[in-house]
Design an enzyme around this catalytic site. Structure first.
Site, PDB file in Angstrom:
ATOM      1  N   ARG A  20      88.320 111.204  79.362  1.00 50.44           N
ATOM      2  CA  ARG A  20      88.155 111.902  80.641  1.00 50.44           C
ATOM      3  C   ARG A  20      88.035 110.858  81.728  1.00 50.44           C
ATOM      4  NH1 ARG A  20      82.972 113.700  80.800  1.00 50.44           N
ATOM      5  NH2 ARG A  20      82.605 112.486  82.685  1.00 50.44           N
ATOM      6  N   GLY A  55      81.504 114.135  76.978  1.00 48.40           N
ATOM      7  CA  GLY A  55      80.512 115.061  76.454  1.00 48.40           C
ATOM      8  C   GLY A  55      81.147 116.349  75.952  1.00 48.40           C
ATOM      9  N   TYR A 104      73.413 118.130  82.934  1.00 55.27           N
ATOM     10  CA  TYR A 104      73.073 118.737  81.648  1.00 55.27           C
ATOM     11  C   TYR A 104      72.106 119.901  81.698  1.00 55.27           C
ATOM     12  CZ  TYR A 104      75.512 114.585  80.173  1.00 55.27           C
ATOM     13  OH  TYR A 104      76.462 113.621  80.017  1.00 55.27           O
ATOM     14  N   GLU A 158      85.268 106.102  87.057  1.00 48.00           N
ATOM     15  CA  GLU A 158      85.098 105.513  85.727  1.00 48.00           C
ATOM     16  C   GLU A 158      85.943 106.264  84.718  1.00 48.00           C
ATOM     17  OE1 GLU A 158      81.343 107.326  83.534  1.00 48.00           O
ATOM     18  OE2 GLU A 158      80.727 106.347  85.374  1.00 48.00           O
ATOM     19  N   ASN A 193      85.859 107.708  80.664  1.00 43.10           N
ATOM     20  CA  ASN A 193      84.944 108.099  79.579  1.00 43.10           C
ATOM     21  C   ASN A 193      85.729 108.215  78.281  1.00 43.10           C
ATOM     22  OD1 ASN A 193      82.362 109.096  81.247  1.00 43.10           O
ATOM     23  ND2 ASN A 193      84.221 109.723  82.313  1.00 43.10           N
ATOM     24  N   ASP A 229      87.154 110.116  85.682  1.00 40.85           N
ATOM     25  CA  ASP A 229      86.446 110.682  86.827  1.00 40.85           C
ATOM     26  C   ASP A 229      86.989 110.089  88.124  1.00 40.85           C
ATOM     27  OD1 ASP A 229      84.932 112.075  85.016  1.00 40.85           O
ATOM     28  OD2 ASP A 229      83.250 110.673  85.055  1.00 40.85           O
ATOM     29  N   SER A 243      76.705 109.029  81.760  1.00 37.19           N
ATOM     30  CA  SER A 243      75.896 110.216  82.076  1.00 37.19           C
ATOM     31  C   SER A 243      75.080 110.062  83.355  1.00 37.19           C
ATOM     32  CB  SER A 243      74.960 110.570  80.911  1.00 37.19           C
ATOM     33  OG  SER A 243      75.691 111.003  79.795  1.00 37.19           O
TER      34      SER A 243
END
Length: 347
Positions: A290, A312, A251, A306, A308, A292, A185
């Site tokens: 996911r 999220g 967020y 990275e 994930n 990135d 995050s």
């Protein structure tokens, strides 16, 4: 199905997880499942019948603030308890057909929780403990995928107790990115443009983990590619209105423009998908994830930032937007992830 949704925990990404968890639970209830939503750290403090916790009552949405949670205050509220799994949580997990892990960071994403669930033969969503560990440790991720030909940013990884600004300037140079080795995050991440910003960036990252990464800043367009059941979803481009894609911009609604499908040529989209699938395979990821990426502005090369393993699932999260681009609504996405986990772990 009876589904336990685990959220919260003791992680800087706790609030993101609580938001994801509430939304996932509400979605699964809409799809007709009996759902128990629990904070994995706080646990279940009553002596109620565990079966009574599986309900069709929709939980309230959880709002993410612009700053990370105060974990010390949360521990103090729980009597200073350091155990990461709260009372009766494993009992709640064993009562379910599958556990939907809605955690982010720390125990939920580094393989610890997955290993515990494996010990008790509990089915759960997402990647196994080994892939979770490999993806959460950004240093390991870079070494493994680079060995398989995936481009990564040049840099070094230092023990957080021995951070040396001069060494970073010599080995990495400016501008550079400073980030904790095992947080998500964008917690603790800084872009350093001049020498005066470096010490502050190191102090921000230092308390969050045992190792800190310093790497060259790659200038270009940032993308994310989701993978669901082995198939890539359309790439999404991330365009913060100010600064970079940090915790606040991720967020807080309206601070970042997200374009999906991304404005890429057919060749660029294919190369982004190929890179994401290679990372997925090398790191032994499973179910959904996911990846990135950043496309360097001068060369068009996709660099992996990275992976994930528990993307999220908030209103502003990327994976649900990517799924929607191919006609998979939020409720269908959550249900597919849960059913996929149950099916895969019955083999």
């Amino acid at each position: 199905m009876k589904i336990t949704v685990l959220a919260g925990g003791l992680s800087p990404e706790r609030d993101v997880s609580l938001s994801s968890g509430a939304l996932i639970a509400a979605s699964l209830i809409r799809s007709g499942h009996d759902v128990a939503l629990a904070d994995v750290y706080e646990g279940i403090l009553s002596d109620c019948d565990i079966e009574e916790l599986f309900t069709k009552n929709t939980p309230e949405p959880y709002r993410i603030t612009s700053t990370e949670p105060d974990l010390a205050a949360i521990m103090a509220k729980n009597g200073g308890r350091r155990e990461l799994i709260g009372p009766r949580i494993l009992e709640l997990c064993r009562a379910a057909d599958v556990v939907f892990i809605a955690l982010h960071g720390a125990m939920g994403e580094n393989g610890q929780l997955q290993a515990v669930l494996d010990v008790f033969d509990i089915k759960y969503t997402g990647t196994d403990y080994d892939g979770s560990l490999l993806a959460m440790d950004k240093e390991l991720t870079k070494k493994l995928i680079a060995a398989e030909g995936v481009p990564v940013a040049e840099g070094i990884c230092l023990d957080s107790s021995e951070l040396d600004p001069e060494l970073i300037l010599q080995r990495v140079g400016l501008p550079c990115v400073i980030k904790p080795c095992d947080c998500g995050s964008s917690v603790g991440v800084s872009i350093v443009k001049n020498k005066s910003e470096l010490s502050a960036a190191l102090e921000l990252a230092r308390p969050l983990c045992r190792r800190v990464i310093a790497e060259k800043l790659i200038k270009g367009r940032e993308f994310s590619v989701g993978i669901l059941d082995g198939e890539t979803l359309p790439a999404i481009e991330i365009i913060p209105k100010e600064g970079f894609y940090d915790y606040k911009n991720k967020y807080q609604g309206g601070l970042t423009e997200e374009v999906c499908p991304a404005d890429l040529t057919a060749d660029e989209a294919a190369r982004a998908a190929e890179t994401a699938k290679k990372v997925f395979s090398v790191l032994r990821l499973r179910g959904y994830s996911r990846i990135d990426l950043i496309m360097e502005e001068n060369t068009g090369v996709f660099y992996c930032l990275e992976a994930n393993t528990l993307p999220g699932m908030t209103p502003t999260s990327l994976l649900p937007q990517e799924a929607a681009a191919v006609g998979i609504g939020y409720d269908e996405l959550c249900e597919r992830i849960a059913k996929l986990a149950k099916k895969e772990r019955e083999i």
